[in-house]
Design a protein around this motif. Structure first.
Motif, PDB file in Angstrom:
ATOM      1  N   ASP A 116      53.840 118.397  -6.439  1.00  0.00           N
ATOM      2  CA  ASP A 116      52.222 119.215  -6.182  1.00  0.00           C
ATOM      3  C   ASP A 116      51.865 119.847  -4.996  1.00  0.00           C
ATOM      4  O   ASP A 116      51.102 120.506  -5.433  1.00  0.00           O
ATOM      5  CB  ASP A 116      51.158 117.895  -6.961  1.00  0.00           C
ATOM      6  CG  ASP A 116      51.393 117.777  -8.216  1.00  0.00           C
ATOM      7  OD1 ASP A 116      51.912 117.922  -9.347  1.00  0.00           O
ATOM      8  OD2 ASP A 116      51.582 116.477  -8.650  1.00  0.00           O
ATOM      9  N   SER A 117      51.805 118.741  -4.508  1.00  0.00           N
ATOM     10  CA  SER A 117      51.472 118.923  -3.078  1.00  0.00           C
ATOM     11  C   SER A 117      52.570 119.191  -1.861  1.00  0.00           C
ATOM     12  O   SER A 117      52.934 117.727  -1.748  1.00  0.00           O
ATOM     13  CB  SER A 117      50.250 118.852  -2.695  1.00  0.00           C
ATOM     14  OG  SER A 117      50.042 117.421  -2.579  1.00  0.00           O
ATOM     15  N   LEU A 118      52.454 119.734  -0.991  1.00  0.00           N
ATOM     16  CA  LEU A 118      53.820 119.502   0.696  1.00  0.00           C
ATOM     17  C   LEU A 118      52.980 119.992   1.835  1.00  0.00           C
ATOM     18  O   LEU A 118      52.148 120.979   2.112  1.00  0.00           O
ATOM     19  CB  LEU A 118      54.708 120.711  -0.060  1.00  0.00           C
ATOM     20  CG  LEU A 118      56.195 120.110   1.147  1.00  0.00           C
ATOM     21  CD1 LEU A 118      56.415 119.121  -0.094  1.00  0.00           C
ATOM     22  CD2 LEU A 118      57.231 121.374   0.643  1.00  0.00           C
ATOM     23  N   GLU A 119      52.558 118.667   2.637  1.00  0.00           N
ATOM     24  CA  GLU A 119      51.973 119.243   3.637  1.00  0.00           C
ATOM     25  C   GLU A 119      53.335 118.255   4.637  1.00  0.00           C
ATOM     26  O   GLU A 119      54.211 117.608   4.813  1.00  0.00           O
ATOM     27  CB  GLU A 119      50.785 117.878   3.502  1.00  0.00           C
ATOM     28  CG  GLU A 119      49.708 118.094   3.082  1.00  0.00           C
ATOM     29  CD  GLU A 119      48.532 117.120   2.716  1.00  0.00           C
ATOM     30  OE1 GLU A 119      47.848 117.143   2.550  1.00  0.00           O
ATOM     31  OE2 GLU A 119      49.511 115.857   2.909  1.00  0.00           O
ATOM     32  N   ILE A 120      52.720 119.007   6.339  1.00  0.00           N
ATOM     33  CA  ILE A 120      53.888 118.774   7.031  1.00  0.00           C
ATOM     34  C   ILE A 120      53.107 117.653   7.543  1.00  0.00           C
ATOM     35  O   ILE A 120      52.066 117.180   7.697  1.00  0.00           O
ATOM     36  CB  ILE A 120      53.944 119.559   8.234  1.00  0.00           C
ATOM     37  CG1 ILE A 120      53.969 120.996   7.775  1.00  0.00           C
ATOM     38  CG2 ILE A 120      54.145 119.374   9.714  1.00  0.00           C
ATOM     39  CD1 ILE A 120      53.761 122.394   8.641  1.00  0.00           C
ATOM     40  N   ALA A 121      54.249 116.441   8.150  1.00  0.00           N
ATOM     41  CA  ALA A 121      54.301 115.122   8.178  1.00  0.00           C
ATOM     42  C   ALA A 121      53.561 114.990   9.743  1.00  0.00           C
ATOM     43  O   ALA A 121      54.427 114.716  10.244  1.00  0.00           O
ATOM     44  CB  ALA A 121      55.228 114.458   7.464  1.00  0.00           C
ATOM     45  N   GLY A 227      37.290 132.133  14.445  1.00  0.00           N
ATOM     46  CA  GLY A 227      36.600 131.421  15.355  1.00  0.00           C
ATOM     47  C   GLY A 227      37.792 130.590  15.262  1.00  0.00           C
ATOM     48  O   GLY A 227      38.555 130.476  15.179  1.00  0.00           O
ATOM     49  N   GLY A 228      37.195 129.018  16.121  1.00  0.00           N
ATOM     50  CA  GLY A 228      38.044 128.285  17.031  1.00  0.00           C
ATOM     51  C   GLY A 228      38.122 127.165  15.896  1.00  0.00           C
ATOM     52  O   GLY A 228      37.800 127.300  14.475  1.00  0.00           O
ATOM     53  N   GLY A 229      39.026 125.945  15.794  1.00  0.00           N
ATOM     54  CA  GLY A 229      39.525 125.075  14.933  1.00  0.00           C
ATOM     55  C   GLY A 229      40.794 124.622  15.728  1.00  0.00           C
ATOM     56  O   GLY A 229      41.100 124.252  16.465  1.00  0.00           O
ATOM     57  N   SER A 230      41.207 123.253  14.312  1.00  0.00           N
ATOM     58  CA  SER A 230      42.075 122.459  15.023  1.00  0.00           C
ATOM     59  C   SER A 230      43.696 123.522  14.648  1.00  0.00           C
ATOM     60  O   SER A 230      43.569 124.803  13.838  1.00  0.00           O
ATOM     61  CB  SER A 230      42.276 121.143  14.294  1.00  0.00           C
ATOM     62  OG  SER A 230      42.304 122.041  11.916  1.00  0.00           O
ATOM     63  N   ILE A 231      44.678 122.997  14.767  1.00  0.00           N
ATOM     64  CA  ILE A 231      45.621 123.807  14.939  1.00  0.00           C
ATOM     65  C   ILE A 231      46.205 124.516  13.047  1.00  0.00           C
ATOM     66  O   ILE A 231      46.911 124.782  12.156  1.00  0.00           O
ATOM     67  CB  ILE A 231      46.933 123.106  15.232  1.00  0.00           C
ATOM     68  CG1 ILE A 231      48.141 123.767  15.023  1.00  0.00           C
ATOM     69  CG2 ILE A 231      47.037 121.882  15.105  1.00  0.00           C
ATOM     70  CD1 ILE A 231      49.455 123.467  15.469  1.00  0.00           C
ATOM     71  N   GLU A 232      45.818 123.204  11.918  1.00  0.00           N
ATOM     72  CA  GLU A 232      45.597 123.399  10.602  1.00  0.00           C
ATOM     73  C   GLU A 232      44.849 124.577  10.454  1.00  0.00           C
ATOM     74  O   GLU A 232      45.513 124.981   9.772  1.00  0.00           O
ATOM     75  CB  GLU A 232      45.023 121.908   9.968  1.00  0.00           C
ATOM     76  CG  GLU A 232      46.041 120.789  10.421  1.00  0.00           C
ATOM     77  CD  GLU A 232      45.909 120.110  11.460  1.00  0.00           C
ATOM     78  OE1 GLU A 232      45.171 120.595  11.950  1.00  0.00           O
ATOM     79  OE2 GLU A 232      46.549 119.184  11.839  1.00  0.00           O
ATOM     80  N   ASP A 233      43.490 124.642  10.757  1.00  0.00           N
ATOM     81  CA  ASP A 233      42.992 125.625  11.091  1.00  0.00           C
ATOM     82  C   ASP A 233      43.593 126.773  11.362  1.00  0.00           C
ATOM     83  O   ASP A 233      43.001 128.355  10.507  1.00  0.00           O
ATOM     84  CB  ASP A 233      41.260 125.665  11.347  1.00  0.00           C
ATOM     85  CG  ASP A 233      40.931 124.077  11.063  1.00  0.00           C
ATOM     86  OD1 ASP A 233      41.514 123.757   9.653  1.00  0.00           O
ATOM     87  OD2 ASP A 233      40.088 123.949  11.554  1.00  0.00           O
ATOM     88  N   ASN A 238      49.400 131.572  11.858  1.00  0.00           N
ATOM     89  CA  ASN A 238      51.478 131.496  12.655  1.00  0.00           C
ATOM     90  C   ASN A 238      52.480 131.903  11.541  1.00  0.00           C
ATOM     91  O   ASN A 238      53.171 132.098  12.341  1.00  0.00           O
ATOM     92  CB  ASN A 238      51.105 129.791  12.828  1.00  0.00           C
ATOM     93  CG  ASN A 238      50.576 129.532  14.484  1.00  0.00           C
ATOM     94  OD1 ASN A 238      50.427 129.912  15.509  1.00  0.00           O
ATOM     95  ND2 ASN A 238      49.885 128.534  14.288  1.00  0.00           N
ATOM     96  N   GLU A 239      51.748 132.303  10.665  1.00  0.00           N
ATOM     97  CA  GLU A 239      52.616 132.109   9.539  1.00  0.00           C
ATOM     98  C   GLU A 239      54.084 134.405   9.836  1.00  0.00           C
ATOM     99  O   GLU A 239      52.763 134.780   9.681  1.00  0.00           O
ATOM    100  CB  GLU A 239      51.630 133.111   8.238  1.00  0.00           C
ATOM    101  CG  GLU A 239      50.716 131.277   7.829  1.00  0.00           C
ATOM    102  CD  GLU A 239      52.255 130.820   6.885  1.00  0.00           C
ATOM    103  OE1 GLU A 239      53.442 130.837   6.710  1.00  0.00           O
ATOM    104  OE2 GLU A 239      51.578 129.563   7.040  1.00  0.00           O
TER     105      GLU A 239
END
Length: 490
Positions: A116-121, A227-233, A238-239
């Motif tokens: 259902d969902s896939l996230e980077i570990a 604006g700024g944020g985490s690497i996930e934000d 990066n796509e």
């Protein structure tokens, strides 16, 4: 009574129900369905950590892959609806956490996970994916320095790709208004989450597709800001789809994603990287006040450069004028010489008049009537000795007479009325002007033909009849006019 057949105890050729056995044989489908229910009931929700392998996207949009670790492999499938919500592009070797349920696939007697969902570990796996994507795109030359384009010095239109509701666009507009007010086009997009990368890529392609001179002005430079944020934000920037859109943009791009310490692949692909969105606005336009001051300074330098030769020439002229003598000093020697010459002239004239008076007195004393009579007698005798020959006077007169006679004959020969004696006539108009062509004669209402013995009034055949003369004109015209003209030329 006979003993039972061994085939009945140990199994025979044909299947039979055993004594006391009430379990009917199951079909393969039935047992597969039973296994499917058991597995789905027991493992209806699981979270698995593993490395992606054999990632493949089908034409239908479904995603097929395998999760593996050191000792086992589990097949997995992600249906199209869930695959479209992915925030990254799955690739082999990425360590992920998959959430879903276990199920079986009866067609191959295999069990698999429906994801259902896939996230980077973890961030480490995310950074590993980032480095992998960076190496891939860098190998294609998308980050090459020679691909970087120079930004326009003073863009007329600035395109901004960012969220319209965040503080980023307000900071950019405020900074542009302070430095150099410009025309800004904002393309609203999501800057994080599902679909953000596709929206940013579509915005870049949309700006590049604008034509010059169209209803929507084409930007001279594009700012991609967040604006700024985490690497996930910041992961949308990066796509691969965003990086390729930046590299393919026909308009210079400034990347202003995150704060100074944040770095995305968009920074490497863009023509210029800005540490913050506010800094991107500062890079895009110069300071208007500085430009005005520079232009004013250049104008002053130009004015000074133009006036400097004039000032130098004036200084040189004044220096030379100071070294030149005054006018009265220049004229004083000449004035003195003039006075000297005037005095000398006056004395010379007086001396000349005195000598002439003395000479006249001496000459008059020598004049006497006898002397004058003697001189007149001498002149009379000299005149008598000169002989006058008549031919000296008559010969020039004869030559002049012959030349005059030749001129008279030539004048008689070229007289305009001389041809009249040979039968010719002169055509004149009412104003007694000679006509030399038929076209001129046809325009006249009345003509006069002059012959050797007189004149004749005629009317051209194709001319309209002349109006009858008024009685006043008839009274003024003399009766013997034609005879008078004949007498004039006869």
């Amino acid at each position: 009574m006979t003993a039972p057949d061994e085939s009945e105890e140990d199994g025979g050729l044909v299947a039979r129900n055993r004594q006391g056995d009430n379990a009917a044989p199951l079909s393969i489908t039935e047992i597969s369905n039973m296994l499917k229910r058991v597995v789905e009931d027991r493992f209806g929700f699981v979270r698995l950590r593993g490395e992606l392998s054999g990632v493949k996207r089908a034409a239908s949009g479904h995603l097929y892959l395998a999760l593996k670790d050191e000792n086992a492999v589990l097949d997995g499938v992600m249906w199209r609806g869930s695959a479209q919500r992915l925030q990254f592009s799955p690739e082999d070797g990425i360590e992920v956490i998959a959430t879903g349920k276990l199920t079986t696939y009866p067609g191959r007697s295999k069990y698999q996970i429906v994801i259902d969902s896939l996230e980077i570990a973890g961030e480490g796996a995310l950074l590993a994916l980032l480095e992998k994507t960076k190496a891939k795109l860098e190998a294609e030359g998308l980050f090459a320095r020679e691909r970087k384009r120079a930004l326009p010095f003073l863009p007329r239109v600035i395109g901004v790709v960012t969220s319209p509701t965040g503080s980023v666009i307000r900071d950019i507009l405020h900074r542009l208004a302070d430095r150099f007010p410009s025309h800004v086009l904002v393309w609203p997009v999501l800057v994080q989450g599902q679909g953000a990368a596709e929206q940013v890529a579509n915005a870049l392609r949309g700006f590049s597709a604008l034509g010059v001179g169209g209803p929507i002005p084409r930007p001279d430079v594009v700012i991609v800001a967040r604006g700024g944020g985490s690497i996930e934000d910041l992961w949308s920037f990066n796509e691969e789809v965003v990086i390729r859109a930046i590299a393919a943009s026909t308009i210079p791009v400034i990347s202003a994603v995150g704060h100074e310490t944040d770095t995305t692949l968009a920074d490497y692909a863009a023509d210029r990287r800005a540490p913050t969105p506010t800094a991107a606005a500062e890079i895009a336009v110069p300071v208007r006040a500085d430009l005005v001051a520079t232009v004013a300074d250049l104008a002053n330098r130009q004015r000074r450069a133009v006036l400097r030769p004039v000032e130098l020439g004036r200084e040189r002229l004044e220096a030379r004028v100071q070294r030149m003598p005054r006018l009265d000093q220049l004229l004083q020697p000449h004035s003195q010489r003039l006075d000297d010459l005037g005095e000398r002239l006056r004395r010379g004239l007086m001396d000349r008049a005195g000598r002439g008076r003395e000479q006249l007195a001496g000459t008059s004393a020598r004049l006497s009537p006898a002397l004058l009579r003697r001189s007149a007698g001498d002149a009379q005798r000299q005149l008598e000795r000169v002989r006058l020959v008549p031919e000296l006077v008559t010969r020039p007169i004869e030559r002049k007479r012959e030349a005059l006679g030749a001129l008279a004959r030539l004048a008689q020969q070229f007289h305009p009325e001389e041809p009249l004696r040979r039968g010719y006539a002169i055509v004149r108009d009412a104003n007694d002007k000679a006509l030399t062509s038929r076209a001129l004669a046809a325009k006249e209402a009345a003509l006069v033909l002059q012959f050797a013995d007189g004149r004749l009034d005629v009317v051209p055949a194709d001319a309209p009849p002349p109006p009858p003369p008024s009685p006043r004109k008839r009274a003024r015209k003399p009766a013997a006019d034609s005879s008078r003209q004949d007498d004039l030329f006869g």
